[in-house]
Design a protein around this motif. Structure first.
Motif, mmCIF file in Angstrom:
data_model
loop_
_atom_site.group_PDB
_atom_site.id
_atom_site.type_symbol
_atom_site.label_atom_id
_atom_site.label_comp_id
_atom_site.label_asym_id
_atom_site.label_seq_id
_atom_site.Cartn_x
_atom_site.Cartn_y
_atom_site.Cartn_z
ATOM 1 N N ARG A 20 -19.069 7.546 -23.062
ATOM 2 C CA ARG A 20 -19.288 7.556 -21.615
ATOM 3 C C ARG A 20 -18.426 8.618 -20.945
ATOM 4 N NH1 ARG A 20 -19.063 1.945 -22.457
ATOM 5 N NH2 ARG A 20 -16.943 1.835 -21.614
ATOM 6 N N THR A 21 -17.182 8.724 -21.395
ATOM 7 C CA THR A 21 -16.272 9.724 -20.839
ATOM 8 C C THR A 21 -16.774 11.130 -21.120
ATOM 9 O OG1 THR A 21 -14.379 8.235 -21.132
ATOM 10 C CG2 THR A 21 -13.889 10.566 -20.833
ATOM 11 N N ALA A 22 -17.216 11.357 -22.361
ATOM 12 C CA ALA A 22 -17.717 12.679 -22.742
ATOM 13 C C ALA A 22 -18.981 13.027 -21.983
ATOM 14 C CB ALA A 22 -17.970 12.725 -24.248
ATOM 15 N N HIS A 28 -14.201 18.287 -23.651
ATOM 16 C CA HIS A 28 -12.927 18.954 -23.397
ATOM 17 C C HIS A 28 -11.998 18.093 -22.541
ATOM 18 C CE1 HIS A 28 -15.322 19.788 -19.810
ATOM 19 N NE2 HIS A 28 -14.183 19.960 -19.179
ATOM 20 N N ALA A 29 -12.583 17.166 -21.769
ATOM 21 C CA ALA A 29 -11.776 16.333 -20.878
ATOM 22 C C ALA A 29 -11.356 15.014 -21.519
ATOM 23 C CB ALA A 29 -12.548 16.053 -19.588
ATOM 24 N N VAL A 30 -11.835 14.764 -22.727
ATOM 25 C CA VAL A 30 -11.535 13.497 -23.392
ATOM 26 C C VAL A 30 -10.118 13.497 -23.955
ATOM 27 C CG1 VAL A 30 -12.102 12.020 -25.351
ATOM 28 C CG2 VAL A 30 -13.930 12.978 -23.955
ATOM 29 N N THR A 31 -9.368 12.456 -23.623
ATOM 30 C CA THR A 31 -8.046 12.242 -24.193
ATOM 31 C C THR A 31 -7.951 10.779 -24.619
ATOM 32 O OG1 THR A 31 -7.041 11.587 -22.084
ATOM 33 C CG2 THR A 31 -7.043 13.948 -22.624
ATOM 34 N N MET A 32 -6.950 10.463 -25.399
ATOM 35 C CA MET A 32 -6.753 9.074 -25.798
ATOM 36 C C MET A 32 -6.539 8.205 -24.560
ATOM 37 S SD MET A 32 -6.965 9.142 -29.150
ATOM 38 C CE MET A 32 -5.971 8.166 -30.284
ATOM 39 N N ARG A 33 -5.841 8.758 -23.578
ATOM 40 C CA ARG A 33 -5.570 7.993 -22.353
ATOM 41 C C ARG A 33 -6.847 7.775 -21.540
ATOM 42 N NH1 ARG A 33 -1.296 6.422 -19.757
ATOM 43 N NH2 ARG A 33 0.076 7.581 -21.175
ATOM 44 N N SER A 34 -7.677 8.822 -21.419
ATOM 45 C CA SER A 34 -8.902 8.675 -20.628
ATOM 46 C C SER A 34 -9.848 7.665 -21.278
ATOM 47 C CB SER A 34 -9.599 10.025 -20.460
ATOM 48 O OG SER A 34 -10.096 10.513 -21.692
ATOM 49 N N VAL A 35 -9.875 7.650 -22.600
ATOM 50 C CA VAL A 35 -10.707 6.680 -23.314
ATOM 51 C C VAL A 35 -10.169 5.272 -23.108
ATOM 52 C CG1 VAL A 35 -11.474 5.900 -25.593
ATOM 53 C CG2 VAL A 35 -11.503 8.337 -25.030
ATOM 54 N N ALA A 36 -8.848 5.130 -23.168
ATOM 55 C CA ALA A 36 -8.231 3.819 -22.967
ATOM 56 C C ALA A 36 -8.543 3.278 -21.569
ATOM 57 C CB ALA A 36 -6.721 3.914 -23.170
ATOM 58 N N GLU A 38 -11.118 4.086 -19.644
ATOM 59 C CA GLU A 38 -12.535 3.751 -19.581
ATOM 60 C C GLU A 38 -12.839 2.443 -20.306
ATOM 61 O OE1 GLU A 38 -16.528 3.820 -18.790
ATOM 62 O OE2 GLU A 38 -14.999 5.152 -17.933
ATOM 63 N N ALA A 39 -12.139 2.207 -21.410
ATOM 64 C CA ALA A 39 -12.362 0.998 -22.199
ATOM 65 C C ALA A 39 -11.634 -0.211 -21.628
ATOM 66 C CB ALA A 39 -11.913 1.225 -23.645
ATOM 67 N N GLY A 40 -10.674 0.034 -20.714
ATOM 68 C CA GLY A 40 -9.907 -1.065 -20.141
ATOM 69 C C GLY A 40 -8.903 -1.652 -21.113
ATOM 70 N N VAL A 41 -8.369 -0.794 -21.981
ATOM 71 C CA VAL A 41 -7.366 -1.242 -22.952
ATOM 72 C C VAL A 41 -6.177 -0.290 -22.897
ATOM 73 C CG1 VAL A 41 -9.128 -2.223 -24.474
ATOM 74 C CG2 VAL A 41 -8.367 0.139 -24.831
ATOM 75 N N SER A 42 -5.162 -0.583 -23.665
ATOM 76 C CA SER A 42 -3.977 0.265 -23.688
ATOM 77 C C SER A 42 -4.176 1.451 -24.623
ATOM 78 C CB SER A 42 -2.756 -0.538 -24.154
ATOM 79 O OG SER A 42 -2.892 -0.912 -25.512
ATOM 80 N N VAL A 43 -3.424 2.497 -24.380
ATOM 81 C CA VAL A 43 -3.464 3.660 -25.268
ATOM 82 C C VAL A 43 -3.020 3.251 -26.658
ATOM 83 C CG1 VAL A 43 -2.491 5.940 -25.740
ATOM 84 C CG2 VAL A 43 -3.059 5.298 -23.393
ATOM 85 N N ARG A 44 -2.054 2.349 -26.717
ATOM 86 C CA ARG A 44 -1.557 1.898 -28.027
ATOM 87 C C ARG A 44 -2.666 1.239 -28.837
ATOM 88 N NH1 ARG A 44 4.164 -1.065 -28.475
ATOM 89 N NH2 ARG A 44 4.667 1.065 -27.812
ATOM 90 N N LEU A 45 -3.540 0.475 -28.160
ATOM 91 C CA LEU A 45 -4.632 -0.175 -28.881
ATOM 92 C C LEU A 45 -5.624 0.864 -29.411
ATOM 93 C CD1 LEU A 45 -5.870 -2.845 -29.767
ATOM 94 C CD2 LEU A 45 -7.196 -2.862 -27.649
ATOM 95 N N VAL A 46 -5.915 1.885 -28.616
ATOM 96 C CA VAL A 46 -6.799 2.958 -29.078
ATOM 97 C C VAL A 46 -6.191 3.610 -30.313
ATOM 98 C CG1 VAL A 46 -7.828 5.191 -28.518
ATOM 99 C CG2 VAL A 46 -7.736 3.395 -26.773
ATOM 100 N N GLN A 47 -4.888 3.867 -30.275
ATOM 101 C CA GLN A 47 -4.208 4.512 -31.394
ATOM 102 C C GLN A 47 -4.108 3.590 -32.608
ATOM 103 O OE1 GLN A 47 -0.609 5.507 -29.260
ATOM 104 N NE2 GLN A 47 -1.266 7.645 -28.981
ATOM 105 N N TYR A 48 -4.183 2.296 -32.387
ATOM 106 C CA TYR A 48 -4.168 1.348 -33.500
ATOM 107 C C TYR A 48 -5.408 1.541 -34.377
ATOM 108 C CZ TYR A 48 -4.477 -3.091 -36.035
ATOM 109 O OH TYR A 48 -4.582 -4.051 -37.017
ATOM 110 N N TYR A 49 -6.536 1.789 -33.725
ATOM 111 C CA TYR A 49 -7.790 1.944 -34.457
ATOM 112 C C TYR A 49 -8.065 3.392 -34.851
ATOM 113 C CZ TYR A 49 -8.875 -2.881 -33.291
ATOM 114 O OH TYR A 49 -8.841 -4.247 -33.196
#
Length: 207
Positions: A20-22, A28-36, A38-49
């Motif tokens: 959705r972000t892309a 080019h605008a996608v980052t781990m933070r922007s995904v987090a 959008e997903a409504g979760v923490s950056v740490r959780l994104v990095q966990y997976y």
């Protein structure tokens, strides 16, 4: 009792947030933070997976490829097992035209991946780049079957015609993304071109 975590569901949720972000802002605008976010979760959780952004990007691409492969197969099945090659070819090529939000997201993000792979070695070797070659082979087989059935000119070069069909459908899909024409207009152009290849063939209703 603690609720069991469905890790595959979480991964899919995060991947969908990336898509959705892309689709909204570009890869080019996608980052781990922007995904987090959008997903409504923490950056740490994104990095966990996904340890890195690259892993997340590749997982998203795999998800896209699987889903769009399913859509193509659904179109072929809908055409019917006894359907003429011309109708099967049209059903498959129509999937290259963005007609809904899911297909728009696929074609937009896929195009960005393809461009990025030109300069990114990690993406350049991915299997998704082989998809056009596989589709070309499929179209060659359908065109050859049509020639054997007498539905198109037996003197045509099936390989060359398959290349042209892929180029036409890809160009039409891009023109829809750019707003140059509507999906219906693009489908009409594709229908017109197939009519020149199969002048006497009749298409199945609903395609």
């Amino acid at each position: 009792m603690p609720k069991l975590v469905d890790h595959e569901e979480r991964r899919a949720h995060i991947i969908d947030a990336l898509l959705r972000t892309a689709a909204d802002s570009g890869l080019h605008a996608v980052t781990m933070r922007s995904v987090a976010i959008e997903a409504g979760v923490s950056v740490r959780l994104v990095q966990y997976y996904f340890d890195t952004k690259e892993q997340l990007l590749l997982a998203a691409l795999t998800r896209l490829a699987v889903r769009m492969g399913e859509r193509v197969r659904d179109r072929v099945r809908a055409a019917g097992s006894s359907t003429a090659p011309r109708d099967i070819i049209e059903a498959v090529l129509l999937e290259a035209i963005p007609t809904d939000e899911e297909s728009r997201t696929f074609h937009l993000v896929y195009t960005e991946y393809a461009v990025l792979s030109v300069t990114d070695p990690a993406l350049a070797g991915q299997s998704f780049l082989a998809a056009p070659n596989e589709m070309e082979g499929f179209l060659v087989g359908q065109l050859a079957a049509a020639q054997q059935a007498g539905d198109t000119d037996p003197c045509l070069d099936a390989r060359q015609e398959a290349v042209v069909l892929l180029a036409v459908s890809a160009g039409l899909g891009l023109s829809v993304l750019l707003g140059q024409r509507t999906a219906d207009d693009a489908a009409a152009v594709l229908h017109y071109h197939l009519g020149r290849l199969f002048p006497d063939a009749r298409t199945s209703e609903g395609l």
